[in-house]
Design an enzyme around this catalytic site. Sequence first.
Site, PDB file in Angstrom:
ATOM      1  N   ASP A  36       0.666  -1.074  -0.037  1.00 26.99           N
ATOM      2  CA  ASP A  36       0.048   0.083  -0.094  1.00 26.99           C
ATOM      3  C   ASP A  36       0.823   1.284   0.156  1.00 26.99           C
ATOM      4  O   ASP A  36       1.799   1.268   0.358  1.00 26.99           O
ATOM      5  CB  ASP A  36      -0.986   0.007   1.267  1.00 26.99           C
ATOM      6  CG  ASP A  36      -2.001   1.009   1.051  1.00 26.99           C
ATOM      7  OD1 ASP A  36      -2.437   1.409   0.174  1.00 26.99           O
ATOM      8  OD2 ASP A  36      -2.677   1.040   2.100  1.00 26.99           O
ATOM      9  N   HIS A  53       2.836   3.462  -8.910  1.00 25.68           N
ATOM     10  CA  HIS A  53       2.786   1.702  -9.226  1.00 25.68           C
ATOM     11  C   HIS A  53       3.936   1.483  -9.823  1.00 25.68           C
ATOM     12  O   HIS A  53       4.106   0.121  -9.719  1.00 25.68           O
ATOM     13  CB  HIS A  53       1.255   1.714 -10.095  1.00 25.68           C
ATOM     14  CG  HIS A  53       0.213   2.010  -9.407  1.00 25.68           C
ATOM     15  ND1 HIS A  53      -0.163   1.617  -7.870  1.00 25.68           N
ATOM     16  CD2 HIS A  53      -1.219   2.938  -9.800  1.00 25.68           C
ATOM     17  CE1 HIS A  53      -1.407   2.123  -7.646  1.00 25.68           C
ATOM     18  NE2 HIS A  53      -1.794   2.744  -8.498  1.00 25.68           N
ATOM     19  N   LEU A 147      11.293 -20.265  -4.298  1.00 27.13           N
ATOM     20  CA  LEU A 147      10.305 -19.622  -3.968  1.00 27.13           C
ATOM     21  C   LEU A 147       8.906 -19.705  -4.449  1.00 27.13           C
ATOM     22  O   LEU A 147       8.820 -19.651  -5.856  1.00 27.13           O
ATOM     23  CB  LEU A 147      10.434 -18.003  -4.111  1.00 27.13           C
ATOM     24  CG  LEU A 147       9.417 -17.103  -3.620  1.00 27.13           C
ATOM     25  CD1 LEU A 147       9.220 -16.824  -2.351  1.00 27.13           C
ATOM     26  CD2 LEU A 147       9.930 -15.623  -4.089  1.00 27.13           C
TER      27      LEU A 147
HETATM   28  C1  FPP Z   1      -1.651   0.189  -3.336  1.00 28.09           C
HETATM   29  O1  FPP Z   1      -1.275   1.607  -3.333  1.00 28.09           O
HETATM   30  C2  FPP Z   1      -1.336  -0.512  -4.411  1.00 28.09           C
HETATM   31  C3  FPP Z   1      -2.185  -1.057  -5.240  1.00 28.09           C
HETATM   32  C4  FPP Z   1      -3.497  -1.050  -5.314  1.00 28.09           C
HETATM   33  C5  FPP Z   1      -1.689  -1.945  -6.305  1.00 28.09           C
HETATM   34  C6  FPP Z   1      -0.566  -2.965  -6.125  1.00 28.09           C
HETATM   35  C7  FPP Z   1       0.191  -2.860  -7.205  1.00 28.09           C
HETATM   36  C8  FPP Z   1       1.687  -2.823  -7.575  1.00 28.09           C
HETATM   37  C9  FPP Z   1       2.681  -2.810  -6.697  1.00 28.09           C
HETATM   38  C10 FPP Z   1       2.102  -2.889  -8.988  1.00 28.09           C
HETATM   39  C11 FPP Z   1       1.543  -4.278  -9.712  1.00 28.09           C
HETATM   40  C12 FPP Z   1       2.123  -5.562  -9.068  1.00 28.09           C
HETATM   41  C13 FPP Z   1       2.532  -6.705  -9.479  1.00 28.09           C
HETATM   42  C14 FPP Z   1       2.840  -7.844  -8.701  1.00 28.09           C
HETATM   43  C15 FPP Z   1       2.727  -6.627 -10.922  1.00 28.09           C
HETATM   44  P1  FPP Z   1      -2.459   2.750  -3.245  1.00 28.09           P
HETATM   45  O2  FPP Z   1      -2.655   3.069  -4.895  1.00 28.09           O
HETATM   46  O3  FPP Z   1      -3.715   2.349  -2.842  1.00 28.09           O
HETATM   47  O4  FPP Z   1      -1.854   4.000  -2.486  1.00 28.09           O
HETATM   48  P2  FPP Z   1      -2.405   4.879  -1.716  1.00 28.09           P
HETATM   49  O5  FPP Z   1      -3.473   4.333  -0.761  1.00 28.09           O
HETATM   50  O6  FPP Z   1      -1.305   5.815  -1.425  1.00 28.09           O
HETATM   51  O7  FPP Z   1      -3.468   5.721  -2.766  1.00 28.09           O
END
Ligand code: FPP
Length: 255
Positions: A36, A53, A147
């Site tokens: 997150d 992201h 893994l």
């Molecule tokens: C949360 O940050 C993150 C996500 C909803 C997506 C997680 C995805 C990635 C790290 C990239 C893709 C992953 C893989 C495995 C290919 P947020 O957008 O909710 O952040 P915020 O809470 O600060 O808005």
Amino acid sequence: MLKNFEGYFDRDSEEYKLLLEILKKDLPSHIAIIMDGNGRWAKKRGLERIEGHKAGINAVREIVETSARLGIKYLTLYAFSVENWKRPKKEVLQLMGLLKRYLREELPLLLKNNVRLRTMGRIEELDATIRGLIHHVERQSAKNDGLNLNIALNYGGRTEIVDAFKKILDGYGENLTPSMIDESFISKYLYLPDVPDPDLLIRTSGELRVSNFLLWEIAYTELYFTKVFWPDFGTKEFLFAIRDFQKRERRFGGV
Ligand code: FPP
């Protein structure tokens, strides 16, 4: 496992000292992560959310590689939840784009690190290109015995339990009787029934919630929260979390 890190860290680095410390004790066998804070990481830098992201993918790469080197058996990452469709269409498309890129580009590194990739979630609702890529990477990495990397995609903890009930009813219909149902029976119908429950669940970015992740599986999991945003969560932060876990006394309801 120290030999797997040869040339990886400077001997004077904090990471190397942490590594020596955590290798003295048992490592968690299954670590799950709620990644997150990508959006806030980007905002802090005056960037678009998508940049957060993208930076998040680099963190994924680093944590996967470190886990493989440590000999961690299972790593489960929450990449897209069933609730994430509520985000603006543009962001959903960008996230799906990044996912495609990850699946297209990451295979050589996964194979090099002996990583087996699998997904968990309602994959059938994703677009055909992503489904094809997932199928390809899952098949190509199926024989790897290092893994186990599980990517939760279009995943919800409650959805997983609902889907388990559906599979059970599909399989047994009217032959289902109350005496057949116990915890191990239900567990067999979850998305990845062979994967043991997580020992440690990490959530980054300071939010103190579980957000519908692995609800059934985390009954006795140790929780670790850090304020660090996911793109800044590197090996050092990961080793901190493991060290914290190793200090806990797990009683599983006993004394
Ligand atoms: C949360 O940050 C993150 C996500 C909803 C997506 C997680 C995805 C990635 C790290 C990239 C893709 C992953 C893989 C495995 C290919 P947020 O957008 O909710 O952040 P915020 O809470 O600060 O808005």
